[in-house]
Design a protein around this motif. Structure first.
Motif, PDB file in Angstrom:
ATOM      1  N   TYR A 195     -56.655 -57.007  53.893  1.00  0.00           N
ATOM      2  CA  TYR A 195     -57.005 -57.868  52.688  1.00  0.00           C
ATOM      3  C   TYR A 195     -57.623 -59.137  53.354  1.00  0.00           C
ATOM      4  O   TYR A 195     -57.206 -59.503  54.729  1.00  0.00           O
ATOM      5  CB  TYR A 195     -55.939 -57.973  51.590  1.00  0.00           C
ATOM      6  N   TYR A 196     -58.234 -59.917  52.821  1.00  0.00           N
ATOM      7  CA  TYR A 196     -58.995 -61.109  53.508  1.00  0.00           C
ATOM      8  C   TYR A 196     -58.300 -62.435  52.806  1.00  0.00           C
ATOM      9  O   TYR A 196     -58.220 -62.654  51.563  1.00  0.00           O
ATOM     10  CB  TYR A 196     -60.451 -60.973  53.251  1.00  0.00           C
ATOM     11  N   GLU A 197     -58.013 -63.169  53.805  1.00  0.00           N
ATOM     12  CA  GLU A 197     -57.380 -64.539  53.386  1.00  0.00           C
ATOM     13  C   GLU A 197     -58.130 -65.460  54.422  1.00  0.00           C
ATOM     14  O   GLU A 197     -58.117 -65.803  55.590  1.00  0.00           O
ATOM     15  CB  GLU A 197     -55.881 -64.452  53.894  1.00  0.00           C
ATOM     16  N   ASN A 198     -58.899 -66.633  53.568  1.00  0.00           N
ATOM     17  CA  ASN A 198     -59.446 -67.479  54.241  1.00  0.00           C
ATOM     18  C   ASN A 198     -60.709 -67.010  55.001  1.00  0.00           C
ATOM     19  O   ASN A 198     -60.737 -67.364  56.058  1.00  0.00           O
ATOM     20  CB  ASN A 198     -58.969 -68.633  54.993  1.00  0.00           C
ATOM     21  N   GLY A 199     -61.188 -65.567  54.586  1.00  0.00           N
ATOM     22  CA  GLY A 199     -62.282 -65.106  55.348  1.00  0.00           C
ATOM     23  C   GLY A 199     -61.761 -64.328  56.589  1.00  0.00           C
ATOM     24  O   GLY A 199     -62.477 -63.893  57.424  1.00  0.00           O
ATOM     25  N   VAL A 200     -60.500 -64.272  56.862  1.00  0.00           N
ATOM     26  CA  VAL A 200     -59.952 -63.501  57.806  1.00  0.00           C
ATOM     27  C   VAL A 200     -59.379 -62.396  57.493  1.00  0.00           C
ATOM     28  O   VAL A 200     -58.165 -62.263  56.394  1.00  0.00           O
ATOM     29  CB  VAL A 200     -58.744 -64.484  58.830  1.00  0.00           C
ATOM     30  N   ALA A 201     -59.651 -61.033  58.192  1.00  0.00           N
ATOM     31  CA  ALA A 201     -58.861 -59.846  57.666  1.00  0.00           C
ATOM     32  C   ALA A 201     -57.459 -59.740  58.252  1.00  0.00           C
ATOM     33  O   ALA A 201     -57.178 -59.896  59.259  1.00  0.00           O
ATOM     34  CB  ALA A 201     -59.768 -58.831  58.410  1.00  0.00           C
ATOM     35  N   VAL A 202     -56.430 -59.450  57.270  1.00  0.00           N
ATOM     36  CA  VAL A 202     -55.095 -59.374  57.371  1.00  0.00           C
ATOM     37  C   VAL A 202     -54.755 -57.749  57.543  1.00  0.00           C
ATOM     38  O   VAL A 202     -54.731 -57.305  56.286  1.00  0.00           O
ATOM     39  CB  VAL A 202     -54.416 -60.312  56.727  1.00  0.00           C
ATOM     40  N   PRO A 203     -54.127 -57.326  58.187  1.00  0.00           N
ATOM     41  CA  PRO A 203     -53.739 -55.755  58.336  1.00  0.00           C
ATOM     42  C   PRO A 203     -52.638 -55.713  57.479  1.00  0.00           C
ATOM     43  O   PRO A 203     -51.732 -56.377  57.223  1.00  0.00           O
ATOM     44  CB  PRO A 203     -53.446 -55.374  59.693  1.00  0.00           C
ATOM     45  N   VAL A 204     -52.656 -54.426  56.499  1.00  0.00           N
ATOM     46  CA  VAL A 204     -51.431 -54.249  55.485  1.00  0.00           C
ATOM     47  C   VAL A 204     -50.994 -52.938  55.965  1.00  0.00           C
ATOM     48  O   VAL A 204     -49.805 -52.795  56.165  1.00  0.00           O
ATOM     49  CB  VAL A 204     -52.057 -53.988  54.056  1.00  0.00           C
ATOM     50  N   ALA A 205     -51.824 -51.684  56.111  1.00  0.00           N
ATOM     51  CA  ALA A 205     -51.093 -50.441  56.441  1.00  0.00           C
ATOM     52  C   ALA A 205     -52.453 -49.713  56.962  1.00  0.00           C
ATOM     53  O   ALA A 205     -53.578 -50.226  57.016  1.00  0.00           O
ATOM     54  CB  ALA A 205     -50.422 -49.947  55.530  1.00  0.00           C
ATOM     55  N   ARG A 206     -52.069 -48.261  57.274  1.00  0.00           N
ATOM     56  CA  ARG A 206     -52.858 -47.378  57.760  1.00  0.00           C
ATOM     57  C   ARG A 206     -52.474 -46.145  57.303  1.00  0.00           C
ATOM     58  O   ARG A 206     -51.418 -45.865  57.502  1.00  0.00           O
ATOM     59  CB  ARG A 206     -53.154 -47.417  59.411  1.00  0.00           C
ATOM     60  N   LEU A 207     -53.382 -45.533  56.653  1.00  0.00           N
ATOM     61  CA  LEU A 207     -53.061 -44.197  56.090  1.00  0.00           C
ATOM     62  C   LEU A 207     -52.882 -43.285  57.009  1.00  0.00           C
ATOM     63  O   LEU A 207     -53.425 -42.935  58.221  1.00  0.00           O
ATOM     64  CB  LEU A 207     -54.505 -43.656  55.229  1.00  0.00           C
ATOM     65  N   GLY A 208     -51.890 -42.574  56.721  1.00  0.00           N
ATOM     66  CA  GLY A 208     -51.332 -41.509  57.558  1.00  0.00           C
ATOM     67  C   GLY A 208     -52.143 -40.053  57.598  1.00  0.00           C
ATOM     68  O   GLY A 208     -51.509 -39.014  57.080  1.00  0.00           O
ATOM     69  N   VAL A 209     -53.302 -40.060  57.787  1.00  0.00           N
ATOM     70  CA  VAL A 209     -54.190 -38.942  57.491  1.00  0.00           C
ATOM     71  C   VAL A 209     -53.954 -37.929  58.644  1.00  0.00           C
ATOM     72  O   VAL A 209     -53.887 -38.155  59.901  1.00  0.00           O
ATOM     73  CB  VAL A 209     -55.600 -39.309  57.631  1.00  0.00           C
ATOM     74  N   ALA A 210     -53.676 -36.614  57.943  1.00  0.00           N
ATOM     75  CA  ALA A 210     -53.156 -35.603  59.088  1.00  0.00           C
ATOM     76  C   ALA A 210     -54.524 -34.668  59.373  1.00  0.00           C
ATOM     77  O   ALA A 210     -55.048 -34.175  58.413  1.00  0.00           O
ATOM     78  CB  ALA A 210     -52.023 -34.849  58.219  1.00  0.00           C
ATOM     79  N   VAL A 211     -54.448 -34.454  60.664  1.00  0.00           N
ATOM     80  CA  VAL A 211     -55.482 -33.671  61.189  1.00  0.00           C
ATOM     81  C   VAL A 211     -54.974 -32.312  61.634  1.00  0.00           C
ATOM     82  O   VAL A 211     -54.128 -32.281  62.319  1.00  0.00           O
ATOM     83  CB  VAL A 211     -56.339 -34.005  62.200  1.00  0.00           C
ATOM     84  N   VAL A 212     -55.163 -31.288  60.825  1.00  0.00           N
ATOM     85  CA  VAL A 212     -54.549 -29.915  60.879  1.00  0.00           C
ATOM     86  C   VAL A 212     -55.375 -29.046  61.425  1.00  0.00           C
ATOM     87  O   VAL A 212     -56.427 -28.755  60.922  1.00  0.00           O
ATOM     88  CB  VAL A 212     -53.998 -29.354  59.491  1.00  0.00           C
ATOM     89  N   ASN A 213     -55.072 -28.714  62.874  1.00  0.00           N
ATOM     90  CA  ASN A 213     -56.032 -27.837  63.793  1.00  0.00           C
ATOM     91  C   ASN A 213     -56.016 -26.332  63.090  1.00  0.00           C
ATOM     92  O   ASN A 213     -57.034 -26.018  63.522  1.00  0.00           O
ATOM     93  CB  ASN A 213     -55.521 -28.028  64.955  1.00  0.00           C
ATOM     94  N   ARG A 214     -54.924 -26.142  62.587  1.00  0.00           N
ATOM     95  CA  ARG A 214     -54.696 -24.619  62.192  1.00  0.00           C
ATOM     96  C   ARG A 214     -54.300 -24.594  60.635  1.00  0.00           C
ATOM     97  O   ARG A 214     -53.342 -24.357  60.379  1.00  0.00           O
ATOM     98  CB  ARG A 214     -53.938 -23.823  62.982  1.00  0.00           C
ATOM     99  N   PRO A 215     -55.290 -24.807  59.699  1.00  0.00           N
ATOM    100  CA  PRO A 215     -54.982 -24.987  58.515  1.00  0.00           C
ATOM    101  C   PRO A 215     -54.445 -23.705  57.652  1.00  0.00           C
ATOM    102  O   PRO A 215     -53.870 -23.898  56.643  1.00  0.00           O
ATOM    103  CB  PRO A 215     -56.343 -25.624  57.779  1.00  0.00           C
ATOM    104  N   GLN A 216     -54.776 -22.648  58.313  1.00  0.00           N
ATOM    105  CA  GLN A 216     -54.467 -21.249  57.646  1.00  0.00           C
ATOM    106  C   GLN A 216     -52.793 -21.116  57.775  1.00  0.00           C
ATOM    107  O   GLN A 216     -52.463 -20.335  57.010  1.00  0.00           O
ATOM    108  CB  GLN A 216     -54.901 -20.161  58.566  1.00  0.00           C
ATOM    109  N   GLU A 217     -52.234 -22.157  58.500  1.00  0.00           N
ATOM    110  CA  GLU A 217     -50.724 -21.856  58.653  1.00  0.00           C
ATOM    111  C   GLU A 217     -50.079 -22.860  57.469  1.00  0.00           C
ATOM    112  O   GLU A 217     -48.797 -22.758  57.569  1.00  0.00           O
ATOM    113  CB  GLU A 217     -50.395 -22.702  59.956  1.00  0.00           C
ATOM    114  N   LEU A 218     -50.723 -23.475  56.886  1.00  0.00           N
ATOM    115  CA  LEU A 218     -50.436 -24.315  55.760  1.00  0.00           C
ATOM    116  C   LEU A 218     -49.951 -23.119  54.668  1.00  0.00           C
ATOM    117  O   LEU A 218     -50.477 -22.545  54.323  1.00  0.00           O
ATOM    118  CB  LEU A 218     -51.229 -25.309  55.109  1.00  0.00           C
ATOM    119  N   VAL A 219     -48.796 -23.752  53.664  1.00  0.00           N
ATOM    120  CA  VAL A 219     -48.558 -22.959  52.498  1.00  0.00           C
ATOM    121  C   VAL A 219     -48.724 -23.856  51.173  1.00  0.00           C
ATOM    122  O   VAL A 219     -48.341 -24.713  50.938  1.00  0.00           O
ATOM    123  CB  VAL A 219     -47.030 -22.463  52.753  1.00  0.00           C
ATOM    124  N   ARG A 220     -49.341 -23.012  50.389  1.00  0.00           N
ATOM    125  CA  ARG A 220     -49.712 -23.793  49.125  1.00  0.00           C
ATOM    126  C   ARG A 220     -48.289 -23.867  48.105  1.00  0.00           C
ATOM    127  O   ARG A 220     -47.684 -22.868  48.137  1.00  0.00           O
ATOM    128  CB  ARG A 220     -50.774 -23.130  48.333  1.00  0.00           C
TER     129      ARG A 220
END
Length: 298
Positions: A195-220
């Motif tokens: 978020y921006y405060e006085n024009g300066v970007a302040v970090p809040v968090a970072r999404l934990g995006v998972a890169v699954v190299n073998r998606p066929q191993e996932l169970v629905r």
């Protein structure tokens, strides 16, 4: 004759499961991030039949193969990228994923087909890696989803539409600072929240995006949620990088990848095949009735 009854009955059961799978796809056409499921059928071992005769003298003649039925082996998810629909809501996030792998033998990118699969020369099926949002269910178990229709509760927790907490790259649930609205948060392509405060970007968090190299191993599990029975086998990495061919898009939602026209064709085909097997069973039933009640009296 009884073998034919069992074969037709197995065909009816298989087509019923195929029908149910297609119906599920159609019911989730408007579900964000939903991935189409395809039913895979497999036949029972064929039998080699011959005319009755003296096999030792070679008088027996082969007629051909007889199929002993079919069964619905499994349902496979198709992780083909769905279209991104702009919503303009700051709490909506879409994943645009076109991740690739290099062939160990040549070092060149693997040419995946439209469904995200590649058949190597030695017969091995390789699947395209996929990106998912990491979430925490009510039992504090890590799950994965492509549904980015998030909300923020009064405590500042970032939640999915199912009420599951969205995880950051550090493995902890994302919580916005007290008094902060999601409309104040901006995300870049790798999921950094600022978020921006006085024009300066302040970090809040970072999404934990998972890169699954073998998606066929996932169970629905349902509701667009998947689990990894064996994270090592699925080869999961948390956190997108600028080198990845994937990106987070704030203000967008990924739509379902269900092909409506093909789903209707599959639905009708399953219905017609079910009816055909049903008529065969009726034919066998009449034949057995005649054999028992008419011919059996002679």
């Amino acid at each position: 004759m009884l073998r034919g009854l069992y074969t037709a009955a197995s065909g009816m059961i298989t087509q019923q499961r195929r029908h149910d799978t297609v119906t599920q796809n159609i019911a989730n056409i408007n579900t964000p991030g939903y991935k189409q499921v395809n039913a895979v059928s497999h036949s029972f071992p064929d039998m080699l039949i011959s005319l009755v005769g003296d096999k030792e003298s070679g008088n027996a003649k082969r007629i051909g193969k007889l199929s002993t039925g079919v069964f619905a082996e499994e349902s496979l998810a198709s992780y083909v990228q769905g279209d991104l629909r702009e919503t303009g809501k700051a709490s909506n996030f879409g994943l645009l994923s076109s991740l690739n792998l290099n062939d160990p033998a040549t070092g060149l990118p693997i040419p995946f087909d439209a469904s995200g699969k590649y058949l190597s020369e030695d017969g091995e099926v390789i699947y395209r890696p996929e990106a998912f949002f990491s979430v925490l269910d009510n039992n504090d178990q890590v799950r994965y989803t492509r549904d980015g229709n998030f909300t923020v509760n009064a405590a500042g927790d970032l939640l999915t539409s199912q009420g599951q907490r969205v995880l950051g790259v550090d493995g902890n649930p994302i919580v916005l600072p007290a008094g902060m609205s999601i409309n104040q948060v901006q995300s870049d392509a790798v999921g950094n929240f600022v978020y921006y405060e006085n024009g300066v970007a302040v970090p809040v968090a970072r999404l934990g995006v998972a890169v699954v190299n073998r998606p066929q191993e996932l169970v629905r599990e349902g509701n667009g949620v998947y689990r990894a029975e064996d994270p090592e086998a699925a080869d999961i990495r948390i956190g997108l990088t600028v080198e990845d061919e994937a990106a987070v898009r704030q203000g967008y939602l990924e739509t379902s990848n269900v092909d409506t026209a093909q789903a209707m064709v599959d639905l009708l085909a399953a219905q017609r095949a079910y009816e055909s097997n049903q008529k065969i069973i009726q034919y066998y039933d009449k034949s057995l009735d005649r054999a028992v009640n008419d011919i059996g009296r002679v």
